[in-house]
Design a protein around this motif. Structure first.
Motif, short mmCIF file in Angstrom:
data_model
loop_
_atom_site.label_atom_id
_atom_site.label_comp_id
_atom_site.label_asym_id
_atom_site.label_seq_id
_atom_site.Cartn_x
_atom_site.Cartn_y
_atom_site.Cartn_z
N UNK A 151 0.86 -1.19 0.00
CA UNK A 151 0.00 0.00 0.00
C UNK A 151 0.89 1.23 0.00
N UNK A 152 0.48 2.25 -0.77
CA UNK A 152 1.24 3.50 -0.79
C UNK A 152 1.13 4.17 0.57
N UNK A 153 2.15 4.95 0.95
CA UNK A 153 2.06 5.63 2.24
C UNK A 153 0.91 6.66 2.26
N UNK A 154 0.41 6.94 3.43
CA UNK A 154 -0.71 7.88 3.59
C UNK A 154 -0.17 9.15 4.24
N UNK A 155 -0.54 10.30 3.67
CA UNK A 155 -0.09 11.57 4.23
C UNK A 155 -0.99 11.95 5.39
N UNK A 156 -0.36 12.33 6.51
CA UNK A 156 -1.11 12.83 7.66
C UNK A 156 -0.65 14.26 7.91
N UNK A 157 -1.59 15.16 8.03
CA UNK A 157 -1.26 16.57 8.20
C UNK A 157 -1.82 17.08 9.51
N UNK A 158 -0.97 17.72 10.29
CA UNK A 158 -1.44 18.37 11.50
C UNK A 158 -1.48 19.86 11.22
N UNK A 159 -2.61 20.48 11.56
CA UNK A 159 -2.75 21.88 11.16
C UNK A 159 -3.55 22.67 12.17
N UNK A 160 -3.21 23.96 12.24
CA UNK A 160 -4.01 24.85 13.09
C UNK A 160 -5.31 25.21 12.38
N UNK A 161 -5.31 25.09 11.06
CA UNK A 161 -6.55 25.32 10.30
C UNK A 161 -6.81 24.05 9.51
N UNK A 162 -7.42 23.07 10.15
CA UNK A 162 -7.43 21.73 9.57
C UNK A 162 -8.01 21.64 8.16
N UNK A 217 -7.21 11.39 0.00
CA UNK A 217 -6.65 10.18 0.61
C UNK A 217 -5.80 10.56 1.82
N UNK A 218 -6.07 11.74 2.40
CA UNK A 218 -5.25 12.22 3.51
C UNK A 218 -5.98 12.15 4.84
N UNK A 219 -5.15 12.25 5.89
CA UNK A 219 -5.69 12.34 7.25
C UNK A 219 -5.31 13.72 7.78
N UNK A 220 -6.26 14.41 8.41
CA UNK A 220 -5.96 15.72 8.99
C UNK A 220 -6.24 15.64 10.49
N UNK A 221 -5.24 16.07 11.27
CA UNK A 221 -5.38 16.03 12.73
C UNK A 221 -4.93 17.38 13.29
N UNK A 222 -5.17 17.66 14.57
CA UNK A 222 -4.68 18.91 15.15
C UNK A 222 -3.17 18.98 15.09
N UNK A 223 -2.62 20.18 14.97
CA UNK A 223 -1.18 20.38 14.80
C UNK A 223 -0.38 19.77 15.95
N UNK A 224 -0.79 20.11 17.18
CA UNK A 224 -0.01 19.65 18.35
C UNK A 224 0.02 18.13 18.43
N UNK A 225 -1.09 17.49 18.10
CA UNK A 225 -1.19 16.04 18.15
C UNK A 225 -0.10 15.42 17.27
N UNK A 226 -0.01 15.93 16.04
CA UNK A 226 0.94 15.34 15.11
C UNK A 226 2.38 15.68 15.49
N UNK A 243 3.57 16.07 18.45
CA UNK A 243 3.96 15.19 19.56
C UNK A 243 4.25 13.78 19.06
N UNK A 244 3.33 13.23 18.24
CA UNK A 244 3.46 11.83 17.83
C UNK A 244 4.61 11.63 16.84
N UNK A 245 4.80 12.58 15.93
CA UNK A 245 5.82 12.38 14.91
C UNK A 245 7.19 12.80 15.40
N UNK A 246 7.20 13.61 16.45
CA UNK A 246 8.48 14.09 16.95
C UNK A 246 9.07 15.21 16.12
N UNK A 247 8.30 15.75 15.18
CA UNK A 247 8.81 16.88 14.40
C UNK A 247 8.64 18.13 15.26
N UNK A 248 9.74 18.81 15.51
CA UNK A 248 9.70 19.96 16.39
C UNK A 248 9.61 21.24 15.55
N UNK A 249 8.41 21.69 15.32
CA UNK A 249 8.19 22.87 14.47
C UNK A 249 7.13 22.56 13.44
#
Ligand SMILES: Nc1ncnc2c1ncn2[C@@H]1O[C@H](COP(=O)(O)OP(=O)(O)OP(=O)(O)O)[C@@H](O)[C@H]1O
Ligand SMILES: [Mg+2]
Lengths: 222, 454
Positions: B148-159, B227-236, B238-244
């Motif tokens: 399966x192709x990877x799925x993009x997940x986006x965390x955003x302040x304006x989902x 085909x994307x997932x949108x979640x709150x910015x802070x959630x992503x 924290x989970x992804x470990x991307x700082x910024x």
């Protein structure tokens, strides 16, 4: 009955005023056939205009029956001309894009005569002045001068006026035709008790009227 | 015959003159109509260009492009710099990561971030996808059946921002948007992804070993963002470990300040930190050239109306003066002043009516070719007076609204009503003034004077 008392008409031209009619008084009985004579520029047309309510005197009064027209309002003069006066001009003055019969109907339109009645009366009047048949549906440009003046007389009679004012009605016509028009006007005063006032240069015509007024430089001379 | 009938009849008295007046009126009417159509066409065009360009500035870390390349995420300090730049109205930040299917044998790109999900991508890999995903052999070899192709997940302040999802528009088909400022395990799911995994509002799925609840399903009309997932910015974060954040979208008030604001942001952040892009800024020059065309059209419109009015006014003045003596005759036989005025107004209205009718017909005949020239010129090359150079091929002007024949024909419909009413009213007023005033003035003069002649 027309009563003229001390009428004067001045025109303001440039710096010096011109007195076209100067202190003129006279009276004309109902049904009279009157003539006004005088040299060119003596004030004949100006006097006639004031009798017909086309102009107002500078001073003096004009009384026709019980109406003092010299002091009437614009509106009064319009209804006076519409109901009591019929004009005949030297230059015929028919409306060029209206047929003969429509020209005769025009004054009746202004007087509010119903349309059907207008037409039948116009046809009758034209028959009376000798413009008959198909000629009644011609435009003025397709009629001879004599015929045009006949139409003009029919038009002047449209609203059964008390007074006909004719300013040199034969001036643009040859002698023979002029005589016909003149006798037509004369018959009017005889048959319908209409007062007819005619301005003319021709003493032959003036002699045939009931009363003649002679103007010289705006003055009436005996 | 009534006064009006005589007035109408008088309009045909001099054929040559009538034809000339009607013709000139018709031409100025037609010209005014065409110019009005042009102004409307340009307005529509400007709106579509503005919509295509938008008023957003996208800021991404320097050296990154989507999931390719590197760079460091933008920091909170960077976001503050952006939001405090002049003309910036609002900012939205987002971070994106990619999730691989937990049961997929051959995770994409070695799964550097290590994010996994139990969802399957709704995008069918096809042979190219397998080739890229399989990572072995020139022809993709034999990819695993469960790939399966990877799925993009986006965390955003304006989902559900269209810009963040790189879509023209976003609509919720069910549920609601996640709260961008929260840090909950809630998600909005693209329509296709939801269908593929039979998810509804209230369903749950796993990502980064956490259980997420679906709160909304959206539709962007795009295969990829659906085909994307949108979640709150802070959630992503924290989970992804991307700082910024990986994308900041800054909104400016108008398209006019777009490029200057973008330049300020770029210089505030420095080219080594961020790359700043906007919608096709080149299109701003098209707008200015469109505006110039509009100005020209407006002046021509006014000119045509003024010319037509002047002709009409002077003609009526001439006609009334010429019939001076006739006015005297009418008055001698008892016409009122009002009757004289009505006669000439009726004549003027007849001429205006004929001119207007002929003008509308002429205008409609002329409008299509003129509009074609005007619209084509403004969309392909900045021909008009050399306003604003535009590089060839500017793909940004992608005709998103479809300014084709259909838009033109709808324009016709709009013109049919308001423009015609406007023009006819203007002409009626002019004809009225041009005939009523001079005829009233003459009617008021003593008839003896008028009959005396010129
Ligand atoms: N509107 C006017 N302004 C200035 N002067 C006028 C005006 N009307 C008439 N006059 C003058 O008044 C005088 C009389 O003119 P009017 O037209 O009454 O003469 P008339 O007797 O009818 O002449 P004709 O036999 O040539 O027709 C003339 O001297 C003329 O110049
Ligand atoms: Mg005279």
């Amino acid at each position: 009955m027309i009563e003229v008392k001390n009428i004067t008409k001045e025109f303001q031209t440039g710096n010096s005023p011109v007195t076209a009619v100067d202190d003129v008084s006279f009276s004309i009985e109902d049904g009279q056939f009157a003539s006004i004579v005088g040299t060119s520029g003596s004030g004949k047309s100006t006097l006639l205009s004031m009798l017909g309510g086309l102009d107002k005197p500078s001073s003096g009064s004009v009384r026709v029956d019980d109406q003092v027209i010299s002091s009437g309002s614009d509106r009064d003069l319009i209804s006076y001309r519409r109901n009591k006066i019929g004009f005949v001009f030297q230059a015929f003055n028919l409306i060029p894009n209206l047929k003969a019969v429509e020209n005769v109907m025009l004054p009746m339109e202004f007087a509010g005569v119903p349309k059907a009645e207008r037409r039948s009366r116009a046809v009758e009047l034209l028959d009376q002045v000798g413009v008959t048949g198909e000629k009644q549906n011609r435009r003025p440009s397709r009629l001879s001068g004599g015929e045009q003046q006949r139409v003009a007389i029919a038009r002047a009679l449209a609203n059964k006026p008390r007074v006909i004012l004719a300013d040199e009605p034969t001036g643009n016509l040859d002698t023979k035709t002029g005589k016909v028009i003149f006798s037509m006007l004369k018959d009017l005063s005889r048959s319908a008790n209409t007062t007819v006032i005619i301005v003319t240069h021709d003493m032959n015509y003036a002699e045939k009227t009931d009363v003649t007024f002679r103007l010289e430089d705006g003055h009436l001379v005996a | 015959m009534s006064t009006v009938a005589r007035g109408v009849k008088n309009a045909y008295r001099n054929t040559v003159r009538t034809v000339s007046i009607v013709l000139i009126l018709a031409i100025s009417f037609a010209l005014a109509l065409v110019m009005l159509l042009s102004v409307q066409a340009v307005n529509t065009r400007t709106a579509s260009v503005s919509a295509a360009v938008g008023t957003t500035i996208t800021v991404t870390p320097a050296g990154s492009q989507g999931f390719n390349g590197g760079g460091n995420p933008l920091t909170t300090a960077d976001i503050t710099k952006i939001s405090s730049t002049k003309n910036v109205v609002s900012v939205a930040s987002s971070v994106s990561d990619r999730l691989s299917n937990s049961s997929s044998t051959s995770p994409f790109g070695g799964s550097a971030t290590g994010g996994k999900t139990n969802l399957k991508s709704s995008i069918s890999p096809g042979s190219l996808g397998r080739r890229f995903g399989g990572g072995n052999g020139a022809n993709g070899g034999a990819p695993p059946a469960n790939f399966s192709l990877p799925i993009t997940i986006t965390g955003s302040t304006q989902p559900l921002s269209a810009t963040i999802l790189a879509a023209q528009s976003v609509t919720l088909t069910s549920g609601k948007s996640v709260d961008g400022s929260s840090s909950t395990y809630t998600a909005d799911i693209g329509k296709s992804l939801a269908t593929k995994n039979t998810l509804k509002v209230g369903s749950t799925f796993t990502a980064y070993s956490k259980t997420f609840t679906v709160v909304g399903i959206f539709d962007t009309k795009s295969t990829f963002s659906n085909s994307e997932i949108v979640v709150p910015l802070k959630t992503l974060q924290t989970l992804s470990g991307i700082n910024g954040v990986t994308t900041v979208i800054a909104n400016v008030s108008t398209i006019n300040v777009l490029s200057t604001t973008a330049t300020s942001i770029q210089s505030n952040l420095g080219t080594n930190v961020a790359s700043v892009t906007t919608g096709q800024t080149n299109n701003a020059s098209i707008i200015s050239s469109l505006n110039s065309i509009k100005t020209i059209a407006l002046y021509s419109l006014i000119g045509a109306l003024v010319a037509g009015s002047t002709i009409l006014f002077l003609s009526m003045l001439m006609i009334v003066r010429e019939r001076r003596r006739e006015i005297g005759i009418l008055k001698a036989f008892g016409s009122s002043n009002g009757g004289v005025v009505r006669l000439f107004v009726a004549e003027a209205m007849t001429l205006t009516g004929m001119g207007a009718a002929a003008g509308v017909i002429l205008g409609i005949l002329l409008s299509n070719p003129v509009l074609k020239v005007l619209v084509n010129n403004s969309s392909t090359t900045p021909t008009t007076g050399g306003f604003g150079g535009r590089p060839p091929g500017g793909g940004g002007f992608g005709n998103p609204v479809g300014f084709g024949s259909s838009t033109l024909s709808s324009l016709h419909a709009a013109v049919g009503i308001n423009v015609l009413i406007f023009g006819v009213i203007a002409a009626i007023i002019i004809a009225f003034v041009g005939s009523a005033i001079p005829s009233y003035i003459i009617a008021k003069v003593r008839p003896a004077e008028v009959l005396r002649g010129e």
